[in-house]
Design an enzyme around this catalytic site. Structure first.
Site, PDB file in Angstrom:
ATOM      1  CB  CYS A 153      -6.409 -15.078   1.999  1.00 33.30           C
ATOM      2  SG  CYS A 153      -5.533 -15.733   0.584  1.00 33.30           S
ATOM      3  CB  CYS A 207      -6.816 -22.802   3.217  1.00 34.45           C
ATOM      4  SG  CYS A 207      -4.970 -22.269   2.583  1.00 34.45           S
ATOM      5  CB  CYS A 210      -9.005 -20.476   5.706  1.00 32.22           C
ATOM      6  SG  CYS A 210      -8.381 -18.932   6.390  1.00 32.22           S
ATOM      7  CB  CYS A 239       1.658 -14.407  15.934  1.00 28.78           C
ATOM      8  SG  CYS A 239       2.531 -14.791  17.099  1.00 28.78           S
ATOM      9  CB  CYS A 291       5.859 -14.396  14.982  1.00 34.11           C
ATOM     10  SG  CYS A 291       5.226 -15.497  13.671  1.00 34.11           S
ATOM     11  CB  CYS A 328       6.067 -20.779  13.807  1.00 34.06           C
ATOM     12  SG  CYS A 328       4.705 -20.347  14.782  1.00 34.06           S
ATOM     13  NE  ARG A 357       2.746 -20.126  20.465  1.00 32.48           N
ATOM     14  CZ  ARG A 357       3.931 -19.806  18.632  1.00 32.48           C
ATOM     15  NH1 ARG A 357       3.230 -20.263  17.669  1.00 32.48           N
ATOM     16  NH2 ARG A 357       4.666 -19.598  20.073  1.00 32.48           N
TER      17      ARG A 357
HETATM   18  N1  SAM Z   1      -2.505 -16.733   5.178  1.00 32.94           N
HETATM   19  C1  SAM Z   1      -1.376 -16.917   5.448  1.00 32.94           C
HETATM   20  C2  SAM Z   1      -0.432 -18.527   5.489  1.00 32.94           C
HETATM   21  O1  SAM Z   1      -1.821 -19.107   5.231  1.00 32.94           O
HETATM   22  O2  SAM Z   1       0.668 -18.873   5.448  1.00 32.94           O
HETATM   23  C3  SAM Z   1      -1.327 -16.742   6.826  1.00 32.94           C
HETATM   24  C4  SAM Z   1      -2.217 -16.635   7.709  1.00 32.94           C
HETATM   25  S1  SAM Z   1      -3.333 -18.694   7.932  1.00 32.94           S
HETATM   26  C5  SAM Z   1      -4.705 -17.906   8.302  1.00 32.94           C
HETATM   27  C6  SAM Z   1      -2.785 -19.599   9.425  1.00 32.94           C
HETATM   28  C7  SAM Z   1      -2.474 -20.531   9.152  1.00 32.94           C
HETATM   29  O3  SAM Z   1      -3.909 -20.478  10.350  1.00 32.94           O
HETATM   30  C8  SAM Z   1      -3.114 -21.477   8.171  1.00 32.94           C
HETATM   31  O4  SAM Z   1      -1.764 -22.066   7.691  1.00 32.94           O
HETATM   32  C9  SAM Z   1      -3.833 -22.565   8.855  1.00 32.94           C
HETATM   33  O5  SAM Z   1      -2.757 -23.555  10.144  1.00 32.94           O
HETATM   34  C10 SAM Z   1      -4.874 -21.802  10.205  1.00 32.94           C
HETATM   35  N2  SAM Z   1      -6.083 -21.898   9.802  1.00 32.94           N
HETATM   36  C11 SAM Z   1      -6.624 -20.982   9.377  1.00 32.94           C
HETATM   37  N3  SAM Z   1      -8.066 -21.166   9.754  1.00 32.94           N
HETATM   38  C12 SAM Z   1      -8.293 -21.985  10.790  1.00 32.94           C
HETATM   39  C13 SAM Z   1      -9.101 -22.979  10.786  1.00 32.94           C
HETATM   40  N4  SAM Z   1     -10.065 -23.193  11.161  1.00 32.94           N
HETATM   41  N5  SAM Z   1      -8.540 -23.922  11.864  1.00 32.94           N
HETATM   42  C14 SAM Z   1      -8.110 -24.397  12.298  1.00 32.94           C
HETATM   43  N6  SAM Z   1      -6.192 -23.370  12.301  1.00 32.94           N
HETATM   44  C15 SAM Z   1      -6.363 -22.733  10.949  1.00 32.94           C
HETATM   45 FE1  SF4 Z   2      -5.251 -17.430   2.383  1.00 31.21          FE
HETATM   46 FE2  SF4 Z   2      -6.176 -18.781   5.100  1.00 31.21          FE
HETATM   47 FE3  SF4 Z   2      -5.371 -19.981   3.139  1.00 31.21          FE
HETATM   48 FE4  SF4 Z   2      -4.107 -18.012   4.660  1.00 31.21          FE
HETATM   49  S1  SF4 Z   2      -4.987 -19.776   5.632  1.00 31.21           S
HETATM   50  S2  SF4 Z   2      -3.457 -18.794   2.422  1.00 31.21           S
HETATM   51  S3  SF4 Z   2      -5.094 -16.413   4.941  1.00 31.21           S
HETATM   52  S4  SF4 Z   2      -6.877 -19.410   2.275  1.00 31.21           S
END
Ligand code: SAM
Ligand code: SF4
Ligand code: DTB
Length: 331
Positions: free
Chosen positions: A64, A68, A71, A108, A140, A200, A272
């Protein structure tokens, strides 16, 4: 003998005008009082302590372009495993059926995208939504930003909910993500709402934020009108290779406080208890359930990280004495 009558119920008023000060005072209440207040709200607004089991599957993993910092799927983090093939419709439906058989009633699906792509991948997403819905499950999707047209198409396919988190407060946000703005996120949420799909939307704690940041995140969520139908509360999973890998573990009682406060602010929303459960003991999870968490992710993986396995969750729910749809049907 005189019996003193205790009032165990409460008049529920759904408010959209919560102030940051009010929310911060709730977060800082003596835990025992916060728990009592949350239980009163929960028992009145959602009688029966029923917990929804939601199964989560990563359809498109890694690679991606967003940054973030929490992530594991971001190309900016060395944890990223790019190049994993996207799952096809058949394998997703197979996983949804298995999830249903194990007791989940919401499925989901996640895509590690900045925004939804047009073309064959989007058509496949729509078909996955149709098939999950035809199994009688809630569907979802979480796949980043989307256009008005894409939101309409997802609604037509029968999508129950779209997950897009605010993650943290507007003030702390720039420390966590720089490649898209808070405003972008709010606009995505608006497009989902306008298409008639339920929202959500929640966040993560344990990313170096202050209590007032937590209050500020909860203020943005609880002043949305209507409230998001589902509010995931995630504890940071500090994955090796991400910028947040060295963050100390979240205090389990801070998660309990977030859940309880979210319950008080958004009485009817599904709260949740999401990522980070592996770091919580049974007792802290039970406190979260008592404080009003009424949904969990069910199955041994989240998107890329671990989650308690099904048998330990069955034990947890039985120990807590809460019901799931599956347990209710078996009666
Ligand atoms: N890429 C899309 C987005 O960012 O909306 C969908 C997938 S993203 C992985 C979904 C959510 O997972 C993120 O917004 C974040 O809140 C949560 N998330 C991701 N990595 C995480 C982590 N290491 N610990 C806790 N929550 C996490
Ligand atoms: Fe990409 Fe992870 Fe950010 Fe979702 S949370 S936009 S998968 S980097
Ligand atoms: C949400 O708020 N948490 C889930 C779901 N929505 C998509 C994702 C948690 C991801 C945790 C890190 C991982 O497994 O990669």
């Amino acid at each position: 003998m005189s019996t003193k009558k205790t009032n165990h119920s409460k008049q529920i008023v759904i408010r959209h005008d919560w102030t940051a000060e009010e929310i911060e005072s709730l977060l800082k209440l003596p835990l025992i009082d916060l728990l009592w207040e949350a239980q009163l709200v929960h028992r009145t607004a959602n009688p029966g302590y029923k917990v929804q089991l939601a199964s989560l599957l990563s359809v498109k993993t890694g690679g991606c372009i967003e940054d973030c910092s929490y992530c594991p799927q971001s190309i900016h983090n060395s944890s990223d495993i790019s190049g994993k093939p996207e799952l096809d419709i058949k394998s997703v439906v197979k996983r949804a059926k298995a999830a249903k058989e194990s007791g989940a009633d919401r499925f989901c699906m996640g895509w590690a995208w900045r925004e939804i792509k047009e073309g064959a991948e989007f058509e496949a997403m729509l078909q996955m939504v149709r098939e999950v819905r035809s199994l009688g499950m809630e569907a979802c999707v979480t796949a980043g930003m989307l256009s008005e047209r894409q939101a309409m198409k997802l609604a037509e396919a029968g999508l129950t909910a779209y997950n897009h988190n605010l993650d943290t407060s507007p003030e702390h946000y720039k420390e966590i993500i720089t490649t898209r703005t808070y405003q972008d996120r709010l606009e995505t949420l608006q497009r989902v709402r306008s298409a008639g799909i339920t929202l959500c939307c929640g966040g993560i704690i344990g990313m170096g934020e202050t209590i007032s940041d937590r209050a500020s995140l909860l203020k943005v969520l609880s002043t949305l009108n209507p409230h998001p139908e589902s509010v995931p509360i995630n504890g940071l999973v500090a994955v090796e290779g991400t910028s947040l890998e060295s963050r100390p573990p979240v205090n389990p009682l801070d998660i309990v406080r977030m859940v309880a406060t979210a319950r008080i602010l958004m009485p009817k929303s599904r709260v949740r208890l999401s990522a980070g459960r592996e770091q919580l003991g049974t007792e802290a999870q039970i406190l979260c359930l008592q404080a009003g968490a009424d949904s969990i992710f069910y199955g041994d993986t989240l998107l890329t990280t671990g989650n308690p396995d099904i048998s330990s969750d069955k034990k947890l729910l039985a120990e807590a004495g809460v019901k799931t749809k599956e347990l209710i049907q078996q009666k």
